[in-house]
Design an enzyme around this catalytic site. Structure first.
Site, PDB file in Angstrom:
ATOM      1  N   SER A 105     103.986   3.763   1.970  1.00 43.55           N
ATOM      2  CA  SER A 105     104.003   4.446   3.256  1.00 43.55           C
ATOM      3  C   SER A 105     105.424   4.712   3.736  1.00 43.55           C
ATOM      4  O   SER A 105     106.327   3.889   3.535  1.00 43.55           O
ATOM      5  CB  SER A 105     103.264   3.608   4.302  1.00 43.55           C
ATOM      6  N   TYR A 127     106.829  11.532   6.054  1.00 50.20           N
ATOM      7  CA  TYR A 127     106.699  12.332   7.264  1.00 50.20           C
ATOM      8  C   TYR A 127     108.016  13.079   7.428  1.00 50.20           C
ATOM      9  O   TYR A 127     109.077  12.446   7.541  1.00 50.20           O
ATOM     10  CB  TYR A 127     106.449  11.455   8.490  1.00 50.20           C
ATOM     11  N   THR A 153     102.695  14.072   4.302  1.00 50.84           N
ATOM     12  CA  THR A 153     101.533  14.047   5.186  1.00 50.84           C
ATOM     13  C   THR A 153     101.725  15.077   6.297  1.00 50.84           C
ATOM     14  O   THR A 153     102.684  14.996   7.066  1.00 50.84           O
ATOM     15  CB  THR A 153     101.332  12.641   5.775  1.00 50.84           C
ATOM     16  N   LYS A 227      99.385  16.046   1.706  1.00 47.18           N
ATOM     17  CA  LYS A 227      98.215  15.251   2.079  1.00 47.18           C
ATOM     18  C   LYS A 227      97.710  15.710   3.443  1.00 47.18           C
ATOM     19  O   LYS A 227      98.493  15.889   4.370  1.00 47.18           O
ATOM     20  CB  LYS A 227      98.583  13.772   2.133  1.00 47.18           C
ATOM     21  N   HIS A 251      93.037  11.791   7.089  1.00 51.32           N
ATOM     22  CA  HIS A 251      93.838  10.673   7.601  1.00 51.32           C
ATOM     23  C   HIS A 251      92.955   9.477   7.973  1.00 51.32           C
ATOM     24  O   HIS A 251      93.219   8.761   8.940  1.00 51.32           O
ATOM     25  CB  HIS A 251      94.660  11.118   8.815  1.00 51.32           C
TER      26      HIS A 251
END
Length: 364
Positions: A105, A127, A153, A227, A251
């Protein structure tokens, strides 16, 4: 001792504080999408092929062009030290033990340099930041720590409204933070004028654009996968922009409620991109038969999130490893009973409607 993923979930819930439980399990608003992520798999049945020769069968496949022992990956999940003192390092150990690709992550609570000491294949979730230089700082650090690909994402440019989490009063405890973001500059807060929207003129000012994604793809030293795609038309645009893969995901139902379950959109996305890029599924996997169904609908592999955390909560790296192993075992049993010796044998005709409306031709 927990056996199934449901057992691990129940055991994990018995040990979690109420606010952490709400953070892990909560979804957006009324949590309708959260529930549909699982329920949608129950409306797809498997259709066994009889008298097939399955001698020498296996789950080996390729993921992003590289050999893989099976098509089960670890999804990116933030702040894993909430669930176990060893956090992401324990998850990395579990993934390595089960030969699973792990997506780290962007909000990891463990430094990527520490995770990198553990063998195994890893991708990095990204991100995009308010400025390109900050984004590339994250990218370069992740690649230096062994990331083979970026998972960008795109479905959460701002936080969703997670009512259950807010009601429980969840806040990150001392010592748990997104360590990758420590050294990045904080973008200035927009000064709102009368009549301006906090959301549109404040939060969304820094949301990524197509131009940002195109620039990232051009500058990234590793393949870029996106994603959060649920629309076939968007998927085609992503391919044209140069992405290396697409993850169909909502998500985990945590951002926007009443969006469809990813598995219901998977076939349409696969059809839209054809053979140009691989497509992956994230959301709702709880059984090896779910993995089978996703592969039948065209996914190259699946990503599993909350169940891995349940295993981590129950027994650290060993618990997370057991969850991944159980999924693989269930996939093997489903394959054998359906007459599929290899992943390549899992074709669209292996599934059918079950307990609900028929699956359309594009869905099967």
């Amino acid at each position: 001792m927990p056996v199934t993923l449901s057992d691990f979930e129940a055991s994990a819930h018995a040990t979690l504080a109420a606010d952490v439980f709400a953070y892990l399990e909560g979804g957006a608003e009324g949590e309708l999408s959260l529930r549909q992520n699982r329920a949608s798999f129950g409306r797809i049945g498997v259709l066994p092929r009889l008298l097939a020769d399955c001698a020498g069968g296996h789950t080996r496949t390729t993921i992003l062009g590289q050999p893989a022992a099976h098509p089960i990956m670890v999804a990116p999940m933030a702040f894993q030290r909430l669930f176990h003192t060893e956090g992401e390092t324990a998850t990395a150990l579990a993934a390595a033990a089960q030969e699973a690709v792990m997506v780290v992550s962007c909000q990891t609570s463990t430094a990527p340099e520490d995770i990198a000491t553990i063998p195994g294949r890893r991708w990095f979730q990204l991100y995009m930041q308010a400025d390109h230089d900050s984004t590339m700082t994250l990218v370069n650090r992740a690649v230096d720590c062994g990331a083979e690909a970026l998972v960008v994402t795109l479905d959460a440019p701002i936080n969703g409204l997670r009512d259950r989490e807010v009601a429980a009063g969840f806040a990150l405890p001392d010592g748990v933070r997104p360590v990758m973001l420590d050294l990045l500059p904080q973008p200035p807060r927009p000064q709102l004028q009368d009549g301006q929207s906090v959301v549109f003129d404040g939060m969304m000012v820094f949301a990524p654009t197509w131009a940002d994604l195109t620039r990232l793809i051009a500058d990234s030293p590793v393949p870029v996968i996106i994603k959060g795609c649920l629309r076939a038309a968007d998927a085609r645009l992503f391919v044209d922009a140069g992405v290396a893969g697409i993850i169909v995901s909502n998500h985990g139902g945590r951002v926007l409620d009443t969006v469809p379950a990813p598995v219901t959109q998977l076939a349409a996305v696969v059809q839209a991109v054809g053979q140009d890029v691989p497509v992956y599924l994230d959301g709702g996997i709880r059984r090896g038969s779910d993995v089978f169904k996703a592969l039948a609908l065209g996914a190259e592999a699946v990503l599993v999130g909350r169940p891995v955390m349940h295993g981590l909560i129950v027994d650290g790296a060993r618990g997370a490893s057991q969850v991944l192993r159980r999924l693989r075992d269930e996939l093997e049993v489903t394959m054998a009973l359906c007459g599929c010796a290899t992943v390549a044998d899992i074709t669209p005709d292996m599934i059918t409607a079950f307990g609900g409306d028929p699956i359309s031709e594009s869905d099967s």
